[in-house]
Enzyme design. Structure first.
Site, PDB file in Angstrom:
ATOM      1  N   HIS B 236      17.159  41.343  21.307  1.00  0.00           N
ATOM      2  CA  HIS B 236      17.627  42.728  21.304  1.00  0.00           C
ATOM      3  C   HIS B 236      17.314  43.326  22.666  1.00  0.00           C
ATOM      4  O   HIS B 236      16.212  43.143  23.189  1.00  0.00           O
ATOM      5  CB  HIS B 236      16.901  43.489  20.189  1.00  0.00           C
ATOM      6  CG  HIS B 236      17.487  44.836  19.891  1.00  0.00           C
ATOM      7  ND1 HIS B 236      17.380  45.896  20.755  1.00  0.00           N
ATOM      8  CD2 HIS B 236      18.190  45.291  18.826  1.00  0.00           C
ATOM      9  CE1 HIS B 236      17.992  46.948  20.216  1.00  0.00           C
ATOM     10  NE2 HIS B 236      18.490  46.600  19.046  1.00  0.00           N
ATOM     11  N   ARG B 256      21.215  54.629  22.073  1.00  0.00           N
ATOM     12  CA  ARG B 256      22.400  54.570  22.941  1.00  0.00           C
ATOM     13  C   ARG B 256      23.622  55.134  22.227  1.00  0.00           C
ATOM     14  O   ARG B 256      24.478  55.764  22.836  1.00  0.00           O
ATOM     15  CB  ARG B 256      22.624  53.120  23.389  1.00  0.00           C
ATOM     16  CG  ARG B 256      21.612  52.675  24.435  1.00  0.00           C
ATOM     17  CD  ARG B 256      21.641  51.171  24.678  1.00  0.00           C
ATOM     18  NE  ARG B 256      20.902  50.437  23.642  1.00  0.00           N
ATOM     19  CZ  ARG B 256      21.215  49.237  23.195  1.00  0.00           C
ATOM     20  NH1 ARG B 256      22.270  48.611  23.689  1.00  0.00           N
ATOM     21  NH2 ARG B 256      20.493  48.653  22.257  1.00  0.00           N
TER      22      ARG B 256
END
Lengths: 248, 606
Positions: B236, B256
């Protein structure tokens, strides 16, 4: 890097004692890191329950210098390190071994609470229409990670051991989440009054103080539940109404 | 002879995260008796840590979404080595599963018109993730748990399975021990579902909890099942990097999705510099367009921070390698900047990302509404796992099923964020349904006492050695994690992977000499000793599979073969245990999808 003494409770339900272990504490370490370090260095069989190490699963509850805390969210830099740091299992539950408590009572309590029972779907596709403002409060309750620290600190359980008559703050939060769920149709107030023992809570707010998820347990969950009980069972007009129209 | 207690269930589910709970609920609904084994306490499984949401084309936020787009997104994200049938079923059935969760009491965030809200996530064309702030996994596991405990399922808390037994070809029983007393338990069952999650603990920097030691992968492998795609490990892009003790803890992609941007030490948004060709048409051309996308502008395209995880992770690595990283070897993830755009930015961040706010405030002393976070890649997920039939989730061993992270096929070479939680529901349900069906048709297998005693003797061997002395299990575990991180991590090379295979073999020999102090009662040293076999098995599978693929694809990136190779894009890596006990490897062709699905893929390329 500082060498710190951790005074850890070692033993099982037949008894035990505190033992001292030295380990190095480095920047950013949490108490659970120190426990793991002791485990790897000098006490391979030291029992500790943990999972996520990120404050999300609520497994590593213990009492650090006497305060109910999550070990993974207690930074060593926030506690005095020039004297021994004591860590012991939660007092309100039986011990299994070392720092691990038997919390199975909590699971039994939850099983007794009537489950969610939704109203019929609002829409033809089987969904419901629910607005955000109607679930803000319930979402606060559903943040609970079931660490049981609120149960541990509650004097009704901790000092008076009323485990048979009182479900504890965690399960008033759980019950409140169900009772205030906009889709739920079940009625749990008779149990709240009797079997759950809401009357034992005298609002000292200790549970709210220790909650690692910052749920306002007393003000937002327990007090409203108490008010609902009072409204239902102690309102003189409603009592009279019930008496007059009670089914014979 | 060591004593053990015997339990009988029609279906035994091993693992009580999202997939295991969903499987148990479904099997129970089919009218069979169900046992659910949890390595930890119920409700504490790794699912609890999932943050961003579950992907399902409900089309509540963008009406253009449907299962076809979700299918095409999943295949593109997986670099077309996914099993098409799993990707199709997943996309088709996820919406029903999400709505079902709501009918069991889950409380999702809402749209203005009172429907389930959906958020943007990497690789998903439209806002698709049903969520609850950044604690969706907790909502999911608690909903399943609270529903499941009223379905008559027998829950075995804090119990670890160490061996499966077969009667002929069919799986008929499992042996485990309870943590509290270390007592052995034999579970006889008509069918067994493995739902044990992943393998993250084979690496040093990981977002995974201690339970993620590849137990289910190894149980199935030792039982004769095939593992596929083991080279595809997802790193990740955003884990915490500082302070050291929290390195690896996940920072949700939701940051994000809500407008957070990645910057290097020069303050540059470097993600605009490297956009893969097959995503160019879908990616914003400038920061302004990217911002509009995160705020729900349907005409805008997504910012490059929301490209797939494999790509974003590599871009971060490149910045760090080029000397443009943050002080502690990461880059900056900034959500605080949105205050330039929004008046209520601080409130918005706390509402949409409460546990991120909390996590950084309490563990790193950083207020994310005011400062940027330091982040870097962390081992997060394994796309590979037990090979299953896409419809029934049965492995290559009759009576043995698998669902969730430990099963393979859906995600191909790279999993899209949000596809995991929906995977757990869709395939957990299917595994439960077909395991129940199998159990109704098959029961009463035999297990030889000698086999059971043999497994128990092996389990106790580390404790037996405490008088004579031997290796420390924690030391072997740490050393293995360090080597796997260095040699088979995010950037791979042939000689390093070959070396890793030898090193794993060396650790295996050392693991056979492990000595553990204390008794069988709640003894983590003993548990660590037993987990070593699983960690070593999955480490070998990862190293061998990765070494056999001379190309880069999804989560598998090779410095010596940085490009894709079409020839290998048509092959799936398979490992299984040979008759001599050694690991066998071969490549099978990727299952070819029907023309109508190719049409869907083509239409969504635009």
């Amino acid at each position: 890097m500082t060498e710190v003494t951790f005074r850890l409770w070692r033993g099982d339900k037949s008894g035990g004692e505190f033992k001292d272990y030295q380990t190095d504490v480095t920047e950013g370490m949490v108490v659970l890191d120190a426990i793991h370090q002791v485990q790897a260095e000098s006490a391979g069989d030291l029992a500790v329950r943990w999972n996520c190490k990120a404050g999300k699963c609520g497994s590593c509850s213990a009492e650090i210098n006497g305060n109910p805390r999550l070990m993974c969210m207690t930074r060593c830099s926030d506690i005095p390190l020039d004297e021994p740091v004591t860590v012991q299992p939660m007092k309100a539950f039986p011990v299994i071994r070392d720092l691990v408590s038997d919390v199975s009572w909590n699971y039994e309590v939850k099983q007794r609470i009537k489950p969610f029972k939704p109203r019929k779907p609002d829409n033809a596709d089987g969904t419901w229409t629910v607005h955000q403002e109607d679930i803000d409060r319930v979402q606060e309750f559903r943040k609970c990670i079931e660490c049981f620290l609120c149960q541990d600190v509650c004097h009704v359980l901790r000092e008076h051991s009323k485990h048979d008559e009182f479900i504890g703050p965690r399960y008033f939060v759980y019950t409140a989440a169900l009772e205030m769920h906009p889709l739920d149709t079940e009625d749990r107030l008779p149990e709240v009054k009797e079997a759950y023992g809401v009357g034992y809570c005298n609002i000292t707010k200790c549970c709210t103080v220790v909650c690692p998820e910052h749920i306002t347990i007393t003000d937002n969950a327990i007090i409203p539940i108490k008010e609902r009980v009072v409204d239902r069972f102690y309102d003189p007009l409603k009592r009279l109404f019930r008496k007059l129209f009670a089914k014979s | 002879m060591v004593e053990f207690k015997t339990h009988e269930h029609d279906v035994l589910v091993i693992g009580a995260g999202g997939a295991g709970l969903r499987a148990a609920i479904e099997a129970s609904a089919q009218g069979v008796t169900v046992g659910l084994v949890c390595k930890s306490l119920l409700g504490k499984a790794h699912t609890v840590m999932a943050e961003g949401g579950m992907a399902a084309s409900l089309a509540n936020v963008d009406s253009r979404d449907n299962w076809q787009v979700h299918f095409a997104d999943t295949m593109r994200g997986g670099q077309y080595v996914n099993h098409w049938r799993m990707a199709q079923l997943h996309a088709q059935e996820a919406p029903v599963c999400v709505n079902e969760l709501e009918s069991w009491g889950a409380v999702f965030d809402r749209t203005k018109d009172g429907r389930i809200l959906q958020r943007n996530f990497g690789g998903h064309r439209y806002p698709r993730l049903a969520h609850v702030g950044d604690r969706t996994g907790l909502e999911m596991i608690r909903t399943l748990q609270d529903h499941g405990v009223h379905q008559g399922i027998d829950v075995h808390h804090e119990c670890t399975i160490i061996r499966l037994f077969k009667d002929g070809e069919r799986t008929v029983a499992a042996l485990g021990y309870d943590r509290e007393k270390g007592r052995f338990r034999l579970f006889r069952a008509g069918a067994i579902v493995i739902a044990t999650g992943g393998i993250g603990r084979a690496f040093q920097v990981t977002s995974n909890s201690w339970e993620y030691t590849g137990d289910g992968h190894t149980l199935a492998y030792d039982s004769g099942a095939e593992l596929i795609d083991m080279e595809y490990v997802q790193f990740h892009p955003t884990g915490m990097v500082w302070p050291p003790s929290v390195r690896g803890i996940l920072v949700t992609e939701g940051v994000r999705g809500e407008g957070g941007v990645l910057r290097n030490s020069e303050g540059k948004r470097f993600m605009f510099d490297d956009i893969p060709d097959n995503y160019k048409a879908q990616t914003a051309s400038d920061p302004e367009e990217g911002w509009r996308y995160t705020q729900g502008d349907k005409d805008a395209r997504r910012p490059p921070e929301l490209l797939t995880r494999d790509h974003v992770a590599r871009c971060i690595m490149n910045e760090v390698k080029a000397g443009r990283g943050s002080p502690h070897g990461g880059v900056y993830l900034d959500i605080a900047w949105i205050k330039e755009k929004l008046k209520d930015a601080e409130q918005r961040i706390k509402k949409k990302l409460p546990s991120m706010y909390h996590q950084f405030k309490e563990l790193a002393g950083i207020d994310i509404t005011k400062e940027a976070m330091e982040v870097g890649p962390t081992t997060h997920y394994v796309m590979g796992g037990i090979r299953v039939d896409p419809d029934t989730q049965q492995s290559s061993v009759p009576g043995l099923f698998a669902a969730g992270e430990c099963a393979a096929g859906l995600h191909g070479a790279n999993r899209l964020g949000g596809n995991s939680l929906s995977d757990l529901l869709v395939f957990g349900k299917r595994a439960g349904e077909y395991a129940a069906k199998f159990a109704k048709e098959n029961s009463g297998g035999k297990v030889a006492d000698a086999e059971i005693q043999d497994a128990i003797t092996e389990a106790l061997s580390s404790l037996e050695r405490q008088e004579t002395g031997g290796e420390n299990p924690y030391e072997i575990q740490f050393a293995l994690q360090k080597d796997m991180q260095a040699l088979v991590g995010i950037v791979r090379k042939q000689d390093e992977m070959d070396n890793a295979i030898d090193i794993v073999d060396g650790y295996r020999k050392r693991a056979q000499k492990v000595a553990v102090h204390g008794s069988r009662e709640y003894n983590p040293g003993w548990h660590t000793a037993m987990d070593l076999h699983n960690l070593l098995t999955v480490s070998e599978a990862i190293a061998r599979s990765a070494g056999s693929r001379p190309e880069s694809r999804g989560g598998h990136f090779r410095e010596d073969f940085p490009d894709k190779d079409e020839k290998f894009g048509k092959l799936t890596t398979v490992v299984n245990k040979g008759s001599d006990g050694s690991m066998q490897l071969r490549h099978d062709p990727v299952a070819q999808w029907p023309d109508e699905l190719q049409t869907i893929i083509d239409e969504n390329q635009k």
